[in-house]
Enzyme design. Sequence first.
Site, PDB file in Angstrom:
ATOM      1  N   ASP A 155      -8.676   0.822   6.494  1.00 14.61           N
ATOM      2  CA  ASP A 155      -7.696   0.671   7.575  1.00 14.61           C
ATOM      3  C   ASP A 155      -8.254   1.273   8.871  1.00 14.61           C
ATOM      4  OD1 ASP A 155      -5.543   0.506   9.221  1.00 14.61           O
ATOM      5  OD2 ASP A 155      -4.138   1.580   7.951  1.00 14.61           O
ATOM      6  N   GLY A 214      -9.053   5.674   1.375  1.00 19.16           N
ATOM      7  CA  GLY A 214      -9.705   6.516   2.389  1.00 19.16           C
ATOM      8  C   GLY A 214     -11.171   6.191   2.516  1.00 19.16           C
ATOM      9  N   ASP A 271       0.850  -1.192   0.000  1.00 18.77           N
ATOM     10  CA  ASP A 271       0.000   0.000   0.000  1.00 18.77           C
ATOM     11  C   ASP A 271       0.894   1.254   0.000  1.00 18.77           C
ATOM     12  OD1 ASP A 271      -2.438   1.360   0.198  1.00 18.77           O
ATOM     13  OD2 ASP A 271      -2.392   1.381   2.393  1.00 18.77           O
TER      14      ASP A 271
HETATM   15  P1  13P Z   1      -8.896   4.744   5.653  1.00 25.26           P
HETATM   16  O1  13P Z   1      -7.977   5.625   6.466  1.00 25.26           O
HETATM   17  O2  13P Z   1     -10.158   5.451   5.300  1.00 25.26           O
HETATM   18  O3  13P Z   1      -9.156   3.438   6.316  1.00 25.26           O
HETATM   19  O4  13P Z   1      -8.139   4.443   4.263  1.00 25.26           O
HETATM   20  C1  13P Z   1      -7.189   3.433   4.178  1.00 25.26           C
HETATM   21  C2  13P Z   1      -6.417   3.499   2.908  1.00 25.26           C
HETATM   22  O5  13P Z   1      -6.764   4.161   1.954  1.00 25.26           O
HETATM   23  C3  13P Z   1      -5.205   2.678   2.848  1.00 25.26           C
HETATM   24  O6  13P Z   1      -4.490   2.885   1.672  1.00 25.26           O
HETATM   25  O1  G3H Z   2      -3.274   4.813   3.554  1.00 22.45           O
HETATM   26  C1  G3H Z   2      -2.536   4.519   4.464  1.00 22.45           C
HETATM   27  C2  G3H Z   2      -2.785   3.314   5.295  1.00 22.45           C
HETATM   28  O2  G3H Z   2      -3.941   3.441   6.056  1.00 22.45           O
HETATM   29  C3  G3H Z   2      -1.587   2.935   6.082  1.00 22.45           C
HETATM   30  O3  G3H Z   2      -1.317   3.804   7.101  1.00 22.45           O
HETATM   31  O4  G3H Z   2       1.111   4.389   6.980  1.00 22.45           O
HETATM   32  O5  G3H Z   2      -0.164   4.486   9.143  1.00 22.45           O
HETATM   33  O6  G3H Z   2       0.392   2.272   8.129  1.00 22.45           O
HETATM   34  P1  G3H Z   2       0.094   3.732   7.874  1.00 22.45           P
HETATM   35 ZN    ZN Z   3      -4.580   4.865   0.910  1.00 24.97          ZN
END
Ligand code: 13P
Ligand code: G3H
Ligand code: ZN
Length: 309
Positions: free
Chosen positions: A256, A212, A82
């Site tokens: 997430d 998101g 990611d």
């Molecule tokens: P959220 O913060 O809305 O859960 O989005 C997660 C995300 O886009 C990870 O790449």
């Molecule tokens: O888009 C980001 C993910 O939610 C990951 O977040 O960098 O805090 O692990 P992180």
């Molecule tokens: Zn993201």
Amino acid sequence: MPLVTTTEMFKKAYEGGYAIGAFNVNNMEIIQGIVEAATDEKAPLILQVSAGARKYANTVYLKKMVEAAVETSGLPIALHLDHGDSFELCKDCVDSGFTSVMIDASAHPFAENINITKQVVEYAHDHGVVVEAELGKLAGVEDDVKVDAKDASYTDPDQVQEFVEKTGVDSLAIAIGTSHGAFKFKGQPKLRFDILEEVGRRLPGFPIVLHGASSVPQEYVKLINQYGGNMPGAQGVPEEMLRKAASMAVCKINIDSDLRLAVTATIREHFALNPAHFDPRQYLGPARDAVRKVVRHKIVDVLGCNGKA
Ligand code: 13P
Ligand code: G3H
Ligand code: ZN
């Protein structure tokens, strides 16, 4: 079945008008909660690892746990990077057995985003790995992903065909008003479905990704606030908007924050009610169950990917 790429998943999701859940993983209990839910609901899965997760848990541990998930569940599971921010990070993940990587060069100007993405696509495709890229910039703050609201920008539909043609990328994350984290909207939630629709018209059959996309369940926000936390005004994407996106060109929905909220609310409540507990299994077990509950709800009531494994 070994780890899979997202190619087949996205093809079926596009045709079927549903989306695959891409859940961020950082530890064993989160992985287990997600996989238990997907197993219950026979859902294909994307487990995704951020640069922050790699630092926190060590990429070898995460990879081995995801392999254990594949072995115990028999589900089609893709292991995805990611928000990779460089060719080197994406290459490292390709080399270590990820089946999908995201190169997020959206902070760079259009031409540079194309060049960096193209370089990743060439390397990844040579190794049988698929690539997601991003056009437009989401706002929001998480560990390694930080964009101020003033620097965020919607995806320009005029750019998407050229971007996909020149890079050869397999899926595209677009910015239509969602943002990372638990504070997504100040007032009324609003997403630019007109942009999503136009992108879908310009790229028929092509899988779009929504980042998101946590809906920030208020039951967890309330528990967190009740038991010593401080998250007034936390607000996510309404689920009916996610259902609508899933019925359009969106084939991958990233979640997430909702898992973080479920874990934190459960553990806060657990200690408030059981102050003497000190065995981590006593609170990590319920946290794992909370993840399972959230993911099951997403799969069945929001994404529509139940029974599609
Ligand atoms: P959220 O913060 O809305 O859960 O989005 C997660 C995300 O886009 C990870 O790449
Ligand atoms: O888009 C980001 C993910 O939610 C990951 O977040 O960098 O805090 O692990 P992180
Ligand atoms: Zn993201």
